[in-house]
Scaffold this active site. Structure first.
Site, short mmCIF file in Angstrom:
data_model
loop_
_atom_site.label_atom_id
_atom_site.label_comp_id
_atom_site.label_asym_id
_atom_site.label_seq_id
_atom_site.Cartn_x
_atom_site.Cartn_y
_atom_site.Cartn_z
N TYR A 154 38.43 48.10 50.94
CA TYR A 154 38.95 48.11 49.98
C TYR A 154 40.59 47.45 50.81
CZ TYR A 154 42.28 48.59 46.94
OH TYR A 154 43.15 48.25 45.17
N1 LIG Z 1 46.45 50.71 40.12
C1 LIG Z 1 47.67 50.83 41.24
O1 LIG Z 1 47.80 51.72 41.33
C2 LIG Z 1 46.76 49.73 42.05
C3 LIG Z 1 47.45 50.05 43.21
C4 LIG Z 1 46.56 49.20 44.00
C5 LIG Z 1 45.91 47.94 43.95
N2 LIG Z 1 45.80 47.28 42.24
C6 LIG Z 1 44.64 46.46 42.44
O2 LIG Z 1 45.12 46.30 40.81
C7 LIG Z 1 44.00 45.38 39.97
C8 LIG Z 1 43.83 46.65 38.63
O3 LIG Z 1 44.05 47.95 38.89
P1 LIG Z 1 43.51 48.63 37.84
O4 LIG Z 1 44.32 49.73 38.40
O5 LIG Z 1 44.01 48.15 36.56
O6 LIG Z 1 42.17 48.44 37.65
P2 LIG Z 1 40.99 49.11 36.71
O7 LIG Z 1 39.43 50.08 36.92
O8 LIG Z 1 41.82 49.88 35.90
O9 LIG Z 1 40.82 48.05 36.17
C9 LIG Z 1 40.15 47.04 36.18
C10 LIG Z 1 39.07 46.23 35.48
O10 LIG Z 1 38.60 45.12 36.03
C11 LIG Z 1 37.03 45.48 35.12
N3 LIG Z 1 36.21 44.96 36.81
C12 LIG Z 1 36.14 45.58 38.20
N4 LIG Z 1 34.38 45.13 38.97
C13 LIG Z 1 34.37 44.44 38.18
C14 LIG Z 1 33.10 43.22 38.07
N5 LIG Z 1 33.02 43.81 39.39
N6 LIG Z 1 32.82 42.18 37.44
C15 LIG Z 1 33.92 42.33 36.53
N7 LIG Z 1 35.39 43.14 36.10
C16 LIG Z 1 35.22 44.05 36.55
C17 LIG Z 1 36.48 46.87 34.99
O11 LIG Z 1 34.80 46.57 34.33
C18 LIG Z 1 38.57 46.74 34.53
O12 LIG Z 1 38.04 46.73 33.14
C19 LIG Z 1 43.61 46.15 40.96
O13 LIG Z 1 42.59 44.47 41.63
C20 LIG Z 1 43.65 46.44 41.87
O14 LIG Z 1 42.56 46.77 43.50
C21 LIG Z 1 45.90 48.84 41.58
#
Ligand SMILES: NC(=O)c1ccc[n+]([C@@H]2O[C@H](COP(=O)([O-])OP(=O)(O)OC[C@H]3O[C@@H](n4cnc5c(N)ncnc54)[C@H](O)[C@@H]3O)[C@@H](O)[C@H]2O)c1
Length: 251
Positions: A154
């Site tokens: 990741y």
């Molecule tokens: N939430 C956090 O604290 C956090 C921290 C660091 C980075 N991020 C990054 O922020 C972004 C959003 O995070 P989040 O927590 O809202 O994620 P989440 O997992 O809650 O939601 C992700 C969404 O992406 C969709 N998804 C996942 N893989 C997919 C694929 N292969 N094709 C199409 N859709 C797909 C899922 O169905 C979901 O609707 C991501 O890039 C994550 O890596 C989040």
């Protein structure tokens, strides 16, 4: 954000827009009067977004790791709403495990849904971003910046997204296209699933956070993304903004 007609009329494509931070961004853009193509592998959640937000949204189901999904989503935006001026690459999948327990499949998953998908969507949208003077926001992570244990694939994918974004920012600035990165911290469905497997790490994030809490997708992250998409940030490109309560302070 700006209250201008110019902003209201904009068309966007948001990957991972059916849940979590992506869903918050879609809601905020629609509230500003924008029209948004939501891309997600979760068909049910995607249909729910359109049912809730209405005719200013279209849902395209599919895996972002498949290049055809990017082409379909951009074509749907053009056909339904007009050329996109905003692209937000949020979707990401990954598996957490100690580095020695990760394998090629883990890297294929993280790089496929993170780096390659971001690259594919940027390429597919480029002709339209050129036409509209567009703005791209890609998603990375403090895990990549700090090297969080269990996040090898990741972290590698997310830092690759930052490198890709800086190159695009350099190459496309002259064409009027801006590319920036957001690293969020927000309590989403994805985080809660992770927290169940790694409860100590989940608690540790709050303990080490200067603001002492998890962020909120709607209140703490979406406004930062809208700022980067809007003309308010017109002199910014190639930047990484931390929407994380001060957890990582860039120098
Ligand atoms: N939430 C956090 O604290 C956090 C921290 C660091 C980075 N991020 C990054 O922020 C972004 C959003 O995070 P989040 O927590 O809202 O994620 P989440 O997992 O809650 O939601 C992700 C969404 O992406 C969709 N998804 C996942 N893989 C997919 C694929 N292969 N094709 C199409 N859709 C797909 C899922 O169905 C979901 O609707 C991501 O890039 C994550 O890596 C989040």
């Amino acid at each position: 954000m700006t209250g201008t007609t110019e902003w209201s009329d904009r068309v966007g494509v948001v990957t991972g827009g059916a849940a979590g931070i992506g869903r918050a961004i879609v809601g905020a853009l629609v509230a500003e009067g924008c029209r948004v193509v939501v891309v997600d592998r979760d068909e049910q959640a995607g249909a729910a977004v359109v049912a809730e937000l209405g005719e200013r949204t279209r849902f395209i189901g599919g895996d972002v790791a498949d290049p055809a999904t990017a082409d379909r989503a951009v074509a749907a935006a053009v056909e339904s709403f007009g050329p996109p001026a905003m692209l937000v690459n949020v979707a990401q999948a990954s598996r957490q495990a100690p580095l020695l327990e990760q394998d090629r499949a883990d890297f294929d998953l993280a790089l496929g849904t993170g780096l390659h998908a971001t690259f594919n969507f940027m390429k597919a949208a480029h002709p339209h971003l050129l036409e509209t003077g567009g703005s791209v926001v890609n998603f990375a992570s403090g895990s990549g910046l700090t090297g969080m244990p269990t996040q090898a694939s990741y972290a590698a994918a997310k830092e690759a997204v930052r490198g890709l974004s800086r190159v695009a920012a350099q190459e496309w600035a002259g064409d009027g296209i801006r590319v920036n990165v957001v690293c969020p911290i927000a309590a989403t469905g994805g985080v809660m699933a992770w927290a169940e497997r790694f409860p100590e790490e989940y608690q540790g994030i709050v303990a080490k956070n200067p603001m002492g809490r998890w962020g909120d997708p709607d209140q703490d992250v979406a406004p930062v993304v809208l700022f980067l998409l809007s003309d308010a940030s017109r002199y910014m490109t190639g930047q990484t903004l931390m929407a994380d309560g001060g957890a990582t302070m860039l120098r």
